[in-house]
Design a protein around this motif. Structure first.
Motif, PDB file in Angstrom:
ATOM      1  N   ASP A   1      -3.895   6.224   7.832  1.00 27.37           N
ATOM      2  CA  ASP A   1      -4.333   6.629   7.486  1.00 27.37           C
ATOM      3  C   ASP A   1      -5.724   6.906   8.150  1.00 27.37           C
ATOM      4  OD1 ASP A   1      -7.245   5.216   5.608  1.00 27.37           O
ATOM      5  OD2 ASP A   1      -7.741   4.091   7.660  1.00 27.37           O
TER       6      ASP A   1
ATOM      7  N   ARG B   1     -10.470   0.792  13.570  1.00 24.50           N
ATOM      8  CA  ARG B   1      -9.800  -0.106  13.379  1.00 24.50           C
ATOM      9  C   ARG B   1      -8.923  -0.848  13.855  1.00 24.50           C
ATOM     10  NH1 ARG B   1     -10.535   5.296  11.369  1.00 24.50           N
ATOM     11  NH2 ARG B   1     -10.297   5.579   9.440  1.00 24.50           N
TER      12      ARG B   1
ATOM     13  N   SER C   1       0.730  -1.861   0.138  1.00 25.11           N
ATOM     14  CA  SER C   1      -0.356  -0.164   0.134  1.00 25.11           C
ATOM     15  C   SER C   1       0.550   1.407  -0.119  1.00 25.11           C
ATOM     16  CB  SER C   1      -0.607   0.072   1.056  1.00 25.11           C
ATOM     17  OG  SER C   1      -0.216   0.126   2.038  1.00 25.11           O
TER      18      SER C   1
END
Length: 142
Positions: free
Chosen positions: A24, A44, A2
């Motif tokens: 994020d 998360r 990523s």
């Protein structure tokens, strides 16, 4: 891999779940305090300590992947926009913070009259005023 993983590796940082989660959260925008970042990271990861979030934010700030700002009278805030020498405008009413691009010219934007032999590479400017919502409330209260 990523983009966040690449960012961490490019700065020599280990890729960990807390670091990815904090990146994020910051990528979502805004000028967030540690409590808000921790709340969003816990959505998360389920379990992460506030101290772990502080540690991650410190590592990201030192690596230039996040920026810490401290407007007067406010807790430290963190943002993803780092390294571009931008400034901020802060509402005196509600505390809202917005980004302001470099005030004049190229970095460091402002040249001090006397630098005391320092090599100046950044200027931190904070503008203060009232956001549109607070202006409306003030007008309604008048």
């Amino acid at each position: 891999m990523s983009g966040a993983e690449e960012q961490l590796r490019s700065k020599g940082l280990r890729v960990t779940r807390p670091r990815l989660a904090v990146l994020d959260v910051l990528a979502g925008g805004g000028h967030l305090d540690v409590d808000e970042i921790t709340r969003r990271v816990r959505e998360r990861l389920d379990s992460v300590s506030t101290q772990a979030v502080y540690d991650v934010l410190g590592a990201l700030s030192r690596a230039g992947l996040s920026r810490r700002i401290e407007p007067a009278g406010s807790p430290a805030r963190y943002e993803a926009r780092a390294g571009d020498n931008h400034h901020h405008v802060v509402c005196r009413g509600c505390g809202e913070i917005a980004d302001v691009d470099c005030a004049v010219g190229s970095a460091p934007c402002l040249e001090p009259g006397v630098a005391h032999a320092f090599e100046v590479d950044e200027a931190e400017v904070t503008f203060w005023g009232l956001c549109p919502a607070c202006q409306s409330r003030r007008s309604a209260d008048s």
